[in-house]
Every structure is written in C-alpha cells, then in structure tokens.
Design an enzyme around this catalytic site. Structure first.
Site: not given
Ligand SMILES: *Cc1c(COP(=O)(O)O)cnc(C)c1O
Length: 397
Positions: A56, A109, A181, A206
């Site tokens: 961890r 999101y 993000d 993604k």
């Molecule tokens: C999918 C996504 C998230 C969350 O990611 P996870 O890996 O599903 O927790 C956050 N921000 C955006 C823009 C996303 O497309």
C-alpha cells in the site's frame, strides 16, 4: 539528447534484475523483507528513496507504472490509485478541510458532482459549481477561503472546454491550487501541468489503459506534492492501485500514441458523418469547426480524442432501440476510451435530477449544448467504414 516520448514509454520498465526479462515484470508481493532499522513504521516517515516495505506504500510494478506515467505527463512525480475517483477524491480530501471552499465545474463527471453535492458539505467544506468555460464566472466565485479549483477538460458529457492557462493564473492569484481531470483529452491531448496546473489527474480506466479491462487513476505533480499525497491520501485512505492493473497499464502505454491517433482520426470522420446526417440536430466534438470553442480547442488540444456527443431530431428512443438491437460495432454502455466503440444515451432531465442539480438558468444553458439528451459516443479503433456504417444503421438508414 533525451529520447522521444514513444521510445521512453516503451523502454520505461527496466529489464528484470535477475531474469533480464525484456518486458515489465509483475510483482504481486504485499510486503517485502526489511531491516527494521532501515524503515520507519509511520507513513509520515516515508522517504522517496525508502526500501520497499508494504504494497500500500509502494510496490515495484506500481512504481514502474508511476515512473512511466510521470514521463508521459512530463511531471516530477506521479501516484497511482485504484480508480479515477480514488485519485480525484484523494486530491480533494487531502487539500480541503472544514471551513474551506472549493470550486467545481457545474457540468462534469457525475460522481464528482455527487461528491461535491453530497459528501464534501458533510465535512464542512463549501462547494461552488460554476461554468468553468466562462472566466468571469469563475473569477466571481473565488472567496478568501477558496483552496482549490478543480477542472475537467473537456467537460463530460458536452465536451465544453476551459481556458486552462488563464484559470490557473486566476486561481494562483487567489492562492488556490488547481487540479485538472484531463481523462477525456488524454495526456496526448493536453498536459495540464505545462499550462500551469498543480495536479493533473487521469482515470487510467479510459484512454491510458485503453482496453476496457483495467480500473485505475493517477495524480501527477511536483515531487513534493506527490510525496505528501502518497503519505496521506495514498497510505491512509488506502485506495492504492493493484500491481496487475499497473502491469496492464504499463503494457498499454507503449501503444497509447498509436491508439490516440486512431481514436482521433475515427472520431473526426464520425463527427463529420454525423454532422451531415439529416436525423442529427447537433454534434459536439472539439475537432469540428462548429464546436462553440473551436479556436480554443485548436490552441489547447494536440489531439481531439475519441469522445463525441450528438443529439437527434425527433424520437431518440427509436435510435436507442436500434443501438440495443441492431448495432454491430457500437455497444450501449457507459465508459470511454477503449478499443471497442461505445454509445450511451444521457437524458438531460434525468441528469439534472440526479447529479447536475443546476439552477434553472444554468440548466437552460446546459440544454443549449445537450438539448433533451445526448448520445455520448466513444469512438473506438474498429475500421472507420464499419464505424460509419454502424452509425448509419443506428440512425435508421
Ligand atoms: C471515468 C471518469 C472518471 C472516473 O474514473 P474511474 O476510473 O471510473 O473511477 C473521472 N473523470 C472522468 C472525466 C471520467 O471519464
């Protein structure tokens, strides 16, 4: 002279010390043999060059993935998490305390919106939701206790952009940090750190892992900030990445630039096809000159990525039914950035009732982009002709 990015990503995993294996090795160990006089037992004692101790805290496969991701982001350091949401919530909870104020995009999101609406206020944190595409609106939202401006680039699901350098300057003039993000843009579309942000965040789930078989997240930034994040959010909150996910992500990094070029190419052609289709009323894609912020997109994004949203004229349900029953390439599913093409209908009123919760005027502005709903479409890596033929099939040609 330093090597090109593609070369660095492919060569990031060092050959295994014992086997000299030429690919990344996978170490699933949860703890490591240590001399107790060499390590501290508190996360607060963790030094960046400390010996491996507990997974961890640090794991060799995850560490290799972090080095490669830092290289990709041109960051001093990166820290991986179990998911994108673990990465985002780590940054928010690490930097916000009772009495602090955070600015979030009013469209982004859904899980981030829900965290802002429902969770942060429970800890005494004030949240403003603003249209981050409008500099004046963001400027007006700052308060003396604003600690963080969190942005999403582009905003899900309407692909709205923001002027990142100007927003970073604004936030820093208010002594607030900026986290971005950039999952949808991918690191090949934009590098937030180079434009002034303090943290760049990606859902590795993604484009970066790219095959739809990994959950992961990453935060990149300065050595000092990431070390602090590892001690507090990484070790104490515990949302660390599994070594297998790190290994799959490392493997994916070698093909990221090839995949992003294909995603962009297919998405551009799909967007143009949809824009010329008589049953489509609107297409939102940063690579289309009809995007309301096309000039900004051209300036800020070096890859327009593979996500687009479109609205249909008349009955969306018939389109949804054909997507479920007749589609041969697209799958009706959420998520994005994988090799398979995905499409999902997002009803504006349902989003408004669940995660958006916009004041009426802002919801009307949302509907200028999204009408009553969008088909959010993640264009995959299938042959372009098959993607276009399936779009025609879904639209009922
Ligand atoms: C999918 C996504 C998230 C969350 O990611 P996870 O890996 O599903 O927790 C956050 N921000 C955006 C823009 C996303 O497309």
């Amino acid at each position: 002279m330093s090597q090109g990015l593609q070369t660095q990503l492919i060569h990031a995993p060092a050959p295994h010390a014992n086997t000299r294996g030429t690919s990344a090795s996978l170490d699933l160990s949860s703890s490591f043999q240590v001399d107790p006089t060499q390590v501290g037992f508190s996360a607060m004692d963790l030094q960046t060059d400390a010996p491996l101790f507990y997974a961890r805290w640090q794991n060799p496969t995850v560490a290799e993935c972090e080095v490669a991701l830092a290289c990709l982001e041109q960051a001093e350091a990166s820290l991986c998490f179990a998911s994108g949401m673990a990465a985002i919530s780590a940054v928010l909870l690490q930097h916000l305390s009772a009495g602090d104020h955070v600015i979030l995009p009013n469209v982004c999101y859904a899980a981030v919106l829900e965290l802002g609406h429902d969770t942060l206020p429970r800890f005494g944190i004030d949240v403003s939701f603003v249209d981050t595409s409008d500099l004046d609106t963001v400027a007006a939202a700052f308060r003396p206790n604003t600690r963080l401006l969190h942005l999403e680039l582009p905003n899900n699901p309407i692909l709205r952009l923001c002027d990142l350098p100007a927003l970073c300057e604004l936030a820093h003039s208010h002594h607030a940090l900026v986290s971005v993000d950039a999952t949808i843009a991918s690191p090949l579309g934009v590098r937030p750190l180079a434009l002034g942000a303090d943290f760049s965040i990606h859902s590795l789930t993604k484009y970066i892992s790219g095959h739809g078989d990994v959950l992961g997240g990453v935060v990149s930034g300065s050595q000092e900030r990431i070390a602090k994040l590892r001690q507090d959010a990484g070790i104490h909150f515990g949302g660390c990445m599994h070594p297998m996910a790190a290994w799959l992500t490392l493997r994916s990094l070698a093909t990221l630039s090839a995949r992003m070029a294909m995603h962009q190419n297919n998405a551009q052609l799909a967007a143009e096809f949809l824009q010329n289709h008589p049953k489509v009323s609107q297409v939102l894609y940063p690579g289309l000159p009809s995007h309301p912020q096309y000039a900004l997109a051209q300036e800020q994004l070096s890859n327009s990525s593979g996500l687009l949203s479109f609205c249909v004229k008349g009955d969306y349900q018939a389109v949804q039914t054909r997507l479920l029953q007749n589609a041969e390439v697209f799958t009706s599913a959420i998520s994005l950035g994988k090799s398979h093409s995905l499409m999902f209908y997002l009803d504006s009123h349902a989003l408004q009732a669940s995660s958006l919760r916009l004041p009426e005027a802002d919801f009307q502005r949302y509907q200028e982009w999204a009408k009553d709903g969008v088909f959010r479409t993640s264009i995959g890596l299938e042959n372009t002709e098959d993607i276009l033929a399936d779009l025609a099939r879904i639209l009922g040609d």
